[in-house]
Scaffold this motif. Structure first.
Motif, short mmCIF file in Angstrom:
data_model
loop_
_atom_site.label_atom_id
_atom_site.label_comp_id
_atom_site.label_asym_id
_atom_site.label_seq_id
_atom_site.Cartn_x
_atom_site.Cartn_y
_atom_site.Cartn_z
N PRO A 90 0.86 -1.34 -0.15
CA PRO A 90 -0.03 -0.09 0.02
C PRO A 90 0.86 1.37 0.05
N TYR A 91 0.34 2.27 -0.52
CA TYR A 91 1.28 3.59 -0.74
C TYR A 91 0.00 4.74 -1.09
N ASP A 92 0.34 5.57 -0.81
CA ASP A 92 -0.61 6.84 -0.89
C ASP A 92 -0.25 7.38 -2.39
N ARG A 93 -1.27 7.21 -3.34
CA ARG A 93 -1.20 7.68 -4.54
C ARG A 93 -1.16 9.18 -4.88
N ASN A 94 -1.42 10.01 -3.91
CA ASN A 94 -1.58 11.19 -3.91
C ASN A 94 -0.06 11.99 -3.68
N THR A 95 0.75 11.07 -2.85
CA THR A 95 1.99 11.85 -2.54
C THR A 95 3.23 11.05 -3.16
N HIS A 96 2.96 9.66 -3.33
CA HIS A 96 4.16 9.03 -3.84
C HIS A 96 3.65 8.40 -5.21
#
Length: 164
Positions: free
Chosen positions: A45-51
């Motif tokens: 999982p990762y933040d698609r808005n910041t990564h």
């Protein structure tokens, strides 16, 4: 516009060429193992808005990749001249696509090591290597009977690497 650097002659900088080729083979094996592992990475999982998408590989895997890449470049910088075609170092302003997934980057880097390994047999070797080979020849001559010394010298002149 990116401009390529003028290629350097491929040369082994360390007089202990056997060690250099052995260590390079170890690094190549490590990259092959890494390539196999990278193909099995499931999305993290990762933040698609910041990564960027590469974070789906997992931050610990990105760090491990950075360590392997840097370790390889340090070894190459210290022991092999003319490896500037490796790992995006052939341009005046080198860059690496650090936002792509490892499964896209690692096979390319393994391929670059394949090219280097295939080319290394044609690299220039340092004078220290040849001096060491000369010492080995002299030792062989000293151990040979006088009538055999000429045969040993002729054999060495035909193939000096046979005394490694």
């Amino acid at each position: 516009m990116s401009r390529r650097k003028k290629p350097e002659r491929l040369a082994i900088l360390n007089a202990n060429t056997a060690w250099v080729t052995s260590e390079l083979a170890k690094l190549h094996s490590e990259w092959k193992e890494w390539e196999t592992f990278v193909a099995t990475i499931e999305d993290h999982p990762y933040d698609r808005n910041t990564h960027s998408e590469c974070f789906a590989d997992g931050e610990h895997n990105l760090r491990k990749h950075a360590v392997l890449r840097t370790k390889t470049l340090v070894f190459l910088d210290n022991n092999i001249q003319g490896h500037n075609f490796m790992l995006s170092n052939e341009y005046e302003e080198p860059w690496e696509d650090i936002t792509s997934r490892l499964r896209n980057r690692v096979p390319h880097q393994v391929h670059q090591l394949d090219i280097l390994l295939a080319s290394l047999q044609y690299a220039i070797v340092p004078d220290g290597f040849w001096k060491e080979q000369g010492k080995k020849m002299m030792d062989s001559l000293a151990k040979s009977a006088p009538e055999k010394a000429a045969d040993v010298a002729a054999s060495w002149l035909r193939n000096p690497l046979s005394f490694t």
